[in-house]
Design an enzyme around this catalytic site. Structure first.
Site, PDB file in Angstrom:
ATOM      1  N   TYR A 110     -40.980  -0.345  70.983  1.00  0.00           N
ATOM      2  CA  TYR A 110     -39.898  -1.227  70.550  1.00  0.00           C
ATOM      3  C   TYR A 110     -38.551  -0.704  71.039  1.00  0.00           C
ATOM      4  CZ  TYR A 110     -36.349  -3.201  67.449  1.00  0.00           C
ATOM      5  OH  TYR A 110     -35.211  -3.787  66.962  1.00  0.00           O
ATOM      6  N   TYR A 146     -38.245  -9.360  69.841  1.00  0.00           N
ATOM      7  CA  TYR A 146     -39.522  -8.880  69.323  1.00  0.00           C
ATOM      8  C   TYR A 146     -39.192  -7.684  68.442  1.00  0.00           C
ATOM      9  CZ  TYR A 146     -44.382  -7.215  69.311  1.00  0.00           C
ATOM     10  OH  TYR A 146     -45.640  -6.827  68.935  1.00  0.00           O
ATOM     11  N   LYS A 191     -35.966  -2.400  73.833  1.00  0.00           N
ATOM     12  CA  LYS A 191     -34.582  -2.757  73.516  1.00  0.00           C
ATOM     13  C   LYS A 191     -33.603  -2.028  74.436  1.00  0.00           C
ATOM     14  CE  LYS A 191     -33.291  -5.079  70.605  1.00  0.00           C
ATOM     15  NZ  LYS A 191     -32.951  -6.528  70.631  1.00  0.00           N
TER      16      LYS A 191
END
Length: 306
Positions: free
Chosen positions: A133, A69, A137
């Protein structure tokens, strides 16, 4: 990893890195790319997947996860989905890889850092992601490390190429449409060509194919980015200066602006240059300067078939 024929399973079929990986890794042997749209091997990281069954079915010698993503701003509104794809699914994949003793190569990001450094980040420096984000990750990185799988986590940054949605293609389009472009000049990073990421991955896999023990000895995190550094304004200027030599464009001015003048839902690191010495010392891989790479990509985009 010395079983013949050598088979590489790639997760992610449509992304710009996955596209280049399929071409580069084909020189090593058989390549199987799995994504939501590929049958009979269909994988959707947003859903629960039976990775153990996938591994039994495809019998890979290695797994390369190029699925993620990557909508940095949208992640702020979809934190559960970002975490599902970038962390939870990655954890399930890593656990399956560990159980089958299949090495896993996974791509991560410079956004795991907060951007307050003054020198290029090394792999072991403290992480402090500023947005969903980057947080997702980082959680994926941690899940891989905890799984016990033999792995290489390759952090990269500012990825662009001839395909897909990326900064290069966006700037070239806007340069044809607008007389003036305003581009952030106070964020510094390493623009990195997707093909160079794929080529570096292939170089590493050649070594692992030759000596499978390397993945056990050298499992961990590595930085994989182009040499040199620049701002988004530097990047845009280099793109458009070349484009102006090749075609008639509308853009006459590229105005440097601050991050504060261009607010986004997700906070970006002001400085996310990555030190790549560890990768060079361990695997002999170091990417060219980003300006050199950009010249090659621009030359490809100048061709009418791109």
């Amino acid at each position: 990893m010395n079983t013949q024929p050598f088979t590489c399973l790639i997760l992610g079929d449509q992304g710009q890195v996955a596209y280049e990986l399929k071409r580069e890794l084909a020189t090593l042997g058989r390549v199987i790319a799995a994504s939501r749209s590929t049958l009979p091997v269909a994988i959707d990281l947003a859903q629960h997947n039976d990775f153990e069954s996938l591994i039994r079915q495809t019998k890979p010698n290695c797994i390369v996860n190029a699925a993620a993503y990557t909508a940095v701003d949208k992640a702020e509104q979809e934190p559960e989905l970002a975490m599902r794809i970038n962390a939870e699914a990655v954890a399930e994949l890593a656990q399956a890889a560990a159980k089958a003793n299949i090495p896993l190569i996974h791509y991560s990001t410079d956004y795991v850092f907060d951007g307050t450094a003054q020198q290029p980040y090394q792999e072991d420096q403290p992480t402090n992601p500023q947005g969903v984000y980057g947080q997702s990750k980082l959680a994926g990185e941690q899940a891989i490390a905890a799984s016990g799988a033999n792995h290489l986590i390759l952090r990269t940054s500012w990825v662009y190429g001839t395909r897909g949605g990326n900064f290069l293609r966006t700037m070239r389009r806007l340069a044809r449409e607008r007389e003036e472009l305003s581009v952030v000049a106070d964020q510094t990073g390493c623009p990195t060509w997707s093909r160079h990421i794929a080529q570096a991955t292939a170089q590493i896999l050649i070594q692992l194919k030759r000596d499978p023990s390397l993945i056990t000895e050298h499992s961990g995190i590595y930085h994989l980015v182009s040499s040199g550094q620049g701002s988004w304004h530097d990047f845009a200027t280099a793109i458009i200066e070349h484009q102006r030599q090749q075609e008639t464009i509308a853009c006459q001015r590229i105005v440097p602006i601050t991050t504060a003048q261009f607010p986004t839902p997700a906070k970006r690191p002001a400085y996310s240059v990555l030190n790549t010495d560890k990768l060079a010392e361990t695997f002999g891989v170091r990417l060219p300067d980003w300006r050199e790479a950009l010249s090659q990509v621009n030359a490809e985009l100048d061709q009418p078939h791109i």
